[in-house]
Design a protein around this motif. Structure first.
Motif, PDB file in Angstrom:
ATOM      1  N   GLY A 118      -6.492  -3.444   8.181  1.00  0.00           N
ATOM      2  CA  GLY A 118      -6.024  -4.005   6.919  1.00  0.00           C
ATOM      3  C   GLY A 118      -4.602  -3.617   6.545  1.00  0.00           C
ATOM      4  N   VAL A 119      -3.930  -2.824   7.357  1.00  0.00           N
ATOM      5  CA  VAL A 119      -2.538  -2.450   7.069  1.00  0.00           C
ATOM      6  C   VAL A 119      -1.607  -3.388   7.859  1.00  0.00           C
ATOM      7  N   GLY A 120      -1.664  -3.303   9.193  1.00  0.00           N
ATOM      8  CA  GLY A 120      -0.842  -4.186  10.032  1.00  0.00           C
ATOM      9  C   GLY A 120      -1.137  -5.659   9.752  1.00  0.00           C
ATOM     10  N   GLU A 121      -2.381  -5.967   9.450  1.00  0.00           N
ATOM     11  CA  GLU A 121      -2.786  -7.362   9.214  1.00  0.00           C
ATOM     12  C   GLU A 121      -1.949  -7.995   8.103  1.00  0.00           C
ATOM     13  N   LYS A 122      -1.536  -7.193   7.126  1.00  0.00           N
ATOM     14  CA  LYS A 122      -0.730  -7.743   6.016  1.00  0.00           C
ATOM     15  C   LYS A 122       0.690  -8.052   6.473  1.00  0.00           C
ATOM     16  N   ALA A 123       1.074  -7.465   7.611  1.00  0.00           N
ATOM     17  CA  ALA A 123       2.418  -7.695   8.143  1.00  0.00           C
ATOM     18  C   ALA A 123       2.380  -8.619   9.361  1.00  0.00           C
ATOM     19  N   VAL A 159       6.026  -1.372   7.216  1.00  0.00           N
ATOM     20  CA  VAL A 159       4.610  -0.988   7.159  1.00  0.00           C
ATOM     21  C   VAL A 159       4.550   0.491   6.825  1.00  0.00           C
ATOM     22  N   LEU A 160       3.551   0.852   6.035  1.00  0.00           N
ATOM     23  CA  LEU A 160       3.411   2.259   5.645  1.00  0.00           C
ATOM     24  C   LEU A 160       1.964   2.707   5.794  1.00  0.00           C
ATOM     25  N   SER A 161       1.791   3.930   6.250  1.00  0.00           N
ATOM     26  CA  SER A 161       0.448   4.521   6.331  1.00  0.00           C
ATOM     27  C   SER A 161      -0.271   4.397   4.992  1.00  0.00           C
ATOM     28  N   TYR A 192      -0.104   6.913   2.121  1.00  0.00           N
ATOM     29  CA  TYR A 192       1.110   7.121   1.330  1.00  0.00           C
ATOM     30  C   TYR A 192       1.437   5.932   0.426  1.00  0.00           C
ATOM     31  N   HIS A 193       0.510   4.987   0.328  1.00  0.00           N
ATOM     32  CA  HIS A 193       0.778   3.805  -0.499  1.00  0.00           C
ATOM     33  C   HIS A 193       0.911   4.165  -1.982  1.00  0.00           C
ATOM     34  N   ASN A 194       1.688   3.311  -2.662  1.00  0.00           N
ATOM     35  CA  ASN A 194       1.846   3.413  -4.127  1.00  0.00           C
ATOM     36  C   ASN A 194       2.423   4.722  -4.630  1.00  0.00           C
ATOM     37  N   GLN A 195       3.340   5.274  -3.850  1.00  0.00           N
ATOM     38  CA  GLN A 195       4.068   6.476  -4.298  1.00  0.00           C
ATOM     39  C   GLN A 195       5.568   6.209  -4.262  1.00  0.00           C
ATOM     40  N   ASN A 239       0.273 -11.215  -0.531  1.00  0.00           N
ATOM     41  CA  ASN A 239       0.792  -9.843  -0.459  1.00  0.00           C
ATOM     42  C   ASN A 239       1.740  -9.557  -1.643  1.00  0.00           C
ATOM     43  N   LEU A 240       1.132  -9.312  -2.800  1.00  0.00           N
ATOM     44  CA  LEU A 240       1.921  -9.169  -4.028  1.00  0.00           C
ATOM     45  C   LEU A 240       2.682  -7.840  -4.082  1.00  0.00           C
ATOM     46  N   ILE A 241       2.206  -6.860  -3.340  1.00  0.00           N
ATOM     47  CA  ILE A 241       2.929  -5.574  -3.321  1.00  0.00           C
ATOM     48  C   ILE A 241       4.250  -5.746  -2.580  1.00  0.00           C
ATOM     49  N   SER A 242       4.191  -6.443  -1.434  1.00  0.00           N
ATOM     50  CA  SER A 242       5.419  -6.693  -0.689  1.00  0.00           C
ATOM     51  C   SER A 242       6.358  -7.589  -1.508  1.00  0.00           C
ATOM     52  N   LYS A 243       5.782  -8.570  -2.181  1.00  0.00           N
ATOM     53  CA  LYS A 243       6.596  -9.454  -3.037  1.00  0.00           C
ATOM     54  C   LYS A 243       7.359  -8.618  -4.073  1.00  0.00           C
ATOM     55  N   ARG A 244       6.654  -7.659  -4.657  1.00  0.00           N
ATOM     56  CA  ARG A 244       7.264  -6.803  -5.686  1.00  0.00           C
ATOM     57  C   ARG A 244       8.457  -6.023  -5.090  1.00  0.00           C
ATOM     58  N   ILE A 245       8.269  -5.494  -3.894  1.00  0.00           N
ATOM     59  CA  ILE A 245       9.354  -4.733  -3.254  1.00  0.00           C
ATOM     60  C   ILE A 245      10.556  -5.641  -2.980  1.00  0.00           C
TER      61      ILE A 245
HETATM   62  C1  LIG Z   1       3.884  -3.143   1.389  1.00  0.00           C
HETATM   63  C2  LIG Z   1       3.870  -1.627   1.503  1.00  0.00           C
HETATM   64  C3  LIG Z   1       4.849  -1.204   2.580  1.00  0.00           C
HETATM   65  C4  LIG Z   1       4.298  -1.044   0.157  1.00  0.00           C
HETATM   66  O1  LIG Z   1       4.599   0.332   0.289  1.00  0.00           O
HETATM   67  P1  LIG Z   1       4.510   1.338  -0.949  1.00  0.00           P
HETATM   68  O2  LIG Z   1       5.303   2.548  -0.597  1.00  0.00           O
HETATM   69  O3  LIG Z   1       3.102   1.520  -1.317  1.00  0.00           O
HETATM   70  O4  LIG Z   1       5.270   0.524  -2.078  1.00  0.00           O
HETATM   71  P2  LIG Z   1       5.972   1.159  -3.365  1.00  0.00           P
HETATM   72  O5  LIG Z   1       5.078   2.218  -3.930  1.00  0.00           O
HETATM   73  O6  LIG Z   1       7.366   1.556  -3.047  1.00  0.00           O
HETATM   74  O7  LIG Z   1       6.074  -0.102  -4.320  1.00  0.00           O
HETATM   75  C5  LIG Z   1       4.960  -0.899  -4.589  1.00  0.00           C
HETATM   76  C6  LIG Z   1       5.242  -1.760  -5.802  1.00  0.00           C
HETATM   77  O8  LIG Z   1       4.202  -2.723  -5.905  1.00  0.00           O
HETATM   78  C7  LIG Z   1       3.561  -2.600  -7.159  1.00  0.00           C
HETATM   79  N1  LIG Z   1       2.162  -2.944  -6.961  1.00  0.00           N
HETATM   80  C8  LIG Z   1       1.149  -2.156  -6.551  1.00  0.00           C
HETATM   81  N2  LIG Z   1       0.008  -2.876  -6.488  1.00  0.00           N
HETATM   82  C9  LIG Z   1       0.324  -4.135  -6.857  1.00  0.00           C
HETATM   83  C10 LIG Z   1      -0.405  -5.337  -6.982  1.00  0.00           C
HETATM   84  N3  LIG Z   1      -1.700  -5.395  -6.703  1.00  0.00           N
HETATM   85  N4  LIG Z   1       0.242  -6.463  -7.385  1.00  0.00           N
HETATM   86  C11 LIG Z   1       1.573  -6.427  -7.648  1.00  0.00           C
HETATM   87  N5  LIG Z   1       2.328  -5.305  -7.543  1.00  0.00           N
HETATM   88  C12 LIG Z   1       1.709  -4.179  -7.150  1.00  0.00           C
HETATM   89  C13 LIG Z   1       3.773  -1.159  -7.563  1.00  0.00           C
HETATM   90  O9  LIG Z   1       3.618  -0.985  -8.946  1.00  0.00           O
HETATM   91  C14 LIG Z   1       5.209  -0.956  -7.102  1.00  0.00           C
HETATM   92  O10 LIG Z   1       6.116  -1.576  -7.970  1.00  0.00           O
HETATM   93  P3  LIG Z   1       6.947  -0.685  -9.044  1.00  0.00           P
HETATM   94  O11 LIG Z   1       7.799   0.237  -8.249  1.00  0.00           O
HETATM   95  O12 LIG Z   1       7.722  -1.671  -9.826  1.00  0.00           O
HETATM   96  O13 LIG Z   1       5.937   0.065  -9.887  1.00  0.00           O
HETATM   97  C15 LIG Z   1       2.473  -1.081   1.836  1.00  0.00           C
HETATM   98  O14 LIG Z   1       1.572  -1.551   0.862  1.00  0.00           O
HETATM   99  C16 LIG Z   1       1.994  -1.524   3.207  1.00  0.00           C
HETATM  100  O15 LIG Z   1       2.276  -0.893   4.216  1.00  0.00           O
HETATM  101  N6  LIG Z   1       1.234  -2.632   3.236  1.00  0.00           N
HETATM  102  C17 LIG Z   1       0.711  -3.167   4.495  1.00  0.00           C
HETATM  103  C18 LIG Z   1       1.819  -3.762   5.363  1.00  0.00           C
HETATM  104  C19 LIG Z   1       2.640  -4.793   4.608  1.00  0.00           C
HETATM  105  O16 LIG Z   1       2.175  -5.447   3.703  1.00  0.00           O
HETATM  106  N7  LIG Z   1       3.913  -4.915   5.025  1.00  0.00           N
HETATM  107  C20 LIG Z   1       4.805  -5.902   4.438  1.00  0.00           C
HETATM  108  C21 LIG Z   1       4.645  -7.214   5.112  1.00  0.00           C
HETATM  109  S1  LIG Z   1       5.609  -8.464   4.319  1.00  0.00           S
END
Ligand SMILES: CC(C)(COP(=O)(O)OP(=O)(O)OC[C@H]1O[C@@H](n2cnc3c(N)ncnc32)[C@H](O)[C@@H]1OP(=O)(O)O)[C@@H](O)C(=O)NCCC(=O)NCCS
Length: 177
Positions: A30-35, A91-93, A96-99, A130-136
């Motif tokens: 579920g980690v690499g799959e998102k990438a 990609v992150l382990s 360590y997510h959400n820090q 992938n809303l977390i990646s979108k946010r980044i």
């Molecule tokens: C994407 C990934 C690298 C993020 O790493 P991370 O270190 O956890 O991200 P960060 O903590 O720096 O930032 C995450 C942001 O997303 C936000 N977030 C967390 N969960 C969320 C959700 N469900 N919906 C929207 N935003 C969310 C956090 O609040 C944070 O934003 P903020 O800094 O404004 O508060 C990690 O989740 C990952 O490895 N995912 C699997 C692989 C992947 O998706 N790679 C990218 C492919 S495009």
């Protein structure tokens, strides 16, 4: 690639000694799959990919200063056969997510791309869900460009809606205003 440093991280080329750390996070489902790649099912598989990272020299290992572990990667893959046009991938382990780790790593890599490498364009993409990646991506100041559908071979040709964003020198400079 030149080694970079942030408060908590060292961003440096991968080396063969990173194999155990790499496999530890790449094997988690579920980690690499998102990438766009399947989680690894053997250390041999991780070893093959690691050799590619080392020979291509286009992926940073993210080393966590506190414990010296490699906890993820940031890729800067050349696209359109143009060394000045790259695609950012990361990609992150899971441990360590959400820090804020990837926000910290990508901010420095993007700085390096425009202030030192002199890139013309940096692309970054995410799957629709992938809303977390979108946010980044948005937080780093990328501009939305287009959406496309893609059948991902590594994920058994499953079809994904991909959102594409870019940054160029002007966008990078305007973020600093
Ligand atoms: C994407 C990934 C690298 C993020 O790493 P991370 O270190 O956890 O991200 P960060 O903590 O720096 O930032 C995450 C942001 O997303 C936000 N977030 C967390 N969960 C969320 C959700 N469900 N919906 C929207 N935003 C969310 C956090 O609040 C944070 O934003 P903020 O800094 O404004 O508060 C990690 O989740 C990952 O490895 N995912 C699997 C692989 C992947 O998706 N790679 C990218 C492919 S495009």
């Amino acid at each position: 690639m030149k080694t970079l440093e942030t408060k908590r991280l060292i961003l440096r080329p991968f080396k063969i000694e990173d194999l155990d750390d790499f496999y530890e996070y790449a094997k988690v489902e579920g980690v690499g799959e998102k990438a766009g790649w399947k989680h690894h099912t053997s250390i041999t598989e991780s070893n093959i990919i690691l050799q590619e990272f080392i020979s291509k020299d286009d992926v940073y290992a993210i080393e966590y200063k506190e414990n010296g572990k490699v906890i993820g990667s940031v890729g800067l893959h050349v696209i359109n056969n143009n060394p000045l046009e790259r695609e950012l991938g990361y990609v992150l382990s899971k441990d360590y997510h959400n820090q804020g780790v990837m926000s910290e790593a990508t901010k420095e890599v993007i700085r390096y791309c425009f202030e030192e490498l002199g890139l013309d364009k940096l692309w970054c993409m995410h799957f629709e869900e992938n809303l977390i990646s979108k946010r980044i991506i948005l937080k780093n100041g990328f501009k939305f460009n287009h959406i496309f559908m893609k059948d991902i071979e590594a994920l058994d040709y499953k079809r994904f809606k991909v959102y594409a964003y870019y940054m160029d020198k002007d966008i990078y400079a305007s973020r600093l205003d």
